[in-house]
Design a protein around this motif. Sequence first.
Motif, mmCIF file in Angstrom:
data_model
loop_
_atom_site.group_PDB
_atom_site.id
_atom_site.type_symbol
_atom_site.label_atom_id
_atom_site.label_comp_id
_atom_site.label_asym_id
_atom_site.label_seq_id
_atom_site.Cartn_x
_atom_site.Cartn_y
_atom_site.Cartn_z
ATOM 1 N N SER A 216 -1.630 6.886 0.091
ATOM 2 C CA SER A 216 -2.538 5.955 -0.591
ATOM 3 C C SER A 216 -3.842 6.668 -0.941
ATOM 4 O O SER A 216 -4.151 7.736 -0.406
ATOM 5 C CB SER A 216 -2.826 4.742 0.300
ATOM 6 N N ARG B 121 -10.006 2.630 -0.201
ATOM 7 C CA ARG B 121 -9.679 1.680 0.861
ATOM 8 C C ARG B 121 -10.895 1.427 1.750
ATOM 9 O O ARG B 121 -12.027 1.612 1.328
ATOM 10 C CB ARG B 121 -8.469 2.202 1.640
ATOM 11 N N GLU B 122 -10.664 1.019 2.976
ATOM 12 C CA GLU B 122 -11.750 0.684 3.897
ATOM 13 C C GLU B 122 -12.674 1.886 4.096
ATOM 14 O O GLU B 122 -12.230 3.025 4.088
ATOM 15 C CB GLU B 122 -11.199 0.261 5.265
ATOM 16 N N ILE C 20 0.839 -1.211 0.000
ATOM 17 C CA ILE C 20 0.000 0.000 0.000
ATOM 18 C C ILE C 20 0.867 1.252 0.000
ATOM 19 O O ILE C 20 0.619 2.191 -0.753
ATOM 20 C CB ILE C 20 -0.940 0.012 1.230
#
Length: 146
Positions: free
Chosen positions: A101, A106-107, A20
């Motif tokens: 990132s 992402r989450e 990542i």
Amino acid sequence: MLLVLNGPNLNRLGLREPGIYGAQTLEDLERQCEAWGAELELSVTCRQSNYEGQLLEWVQDAEEQGFTGIVLNPGALTHTSYALRDAISGQTLPVVEVHLSNVDAREPFRHVSVTAGVCRGKISGLGFTGYRLAMEYLAEVMGALA
């Protein structure tokens, strides 16, 4: 004079989730920011802390210490720290939030930044280049403010 602040866990760059964050280290990032600063004819000071209170103090004291802009990667504090948000909004320097990132890919908890709304802008997902873009923007803004 620019202040580059990196928050929790960024001291683990190169070791933490290299898929990542990449294989380069925080020291690599700091050297790169200093080199970009030299190209922009700006003095650059880089700092990193895993402690929220330390980051708050650096933001609060930046103008008194002669800084004219802040590049900030708050790490996970992006999503949780209303205290950091208040520190940013309680001072007058332009701040650009940067993330290595693409936090929006992402989450779900990473999709919300409590700090971005009080920053001049947010750059996400461009790796180290995001820091350069933030520095270029701040150099332009600071020139316009001078």
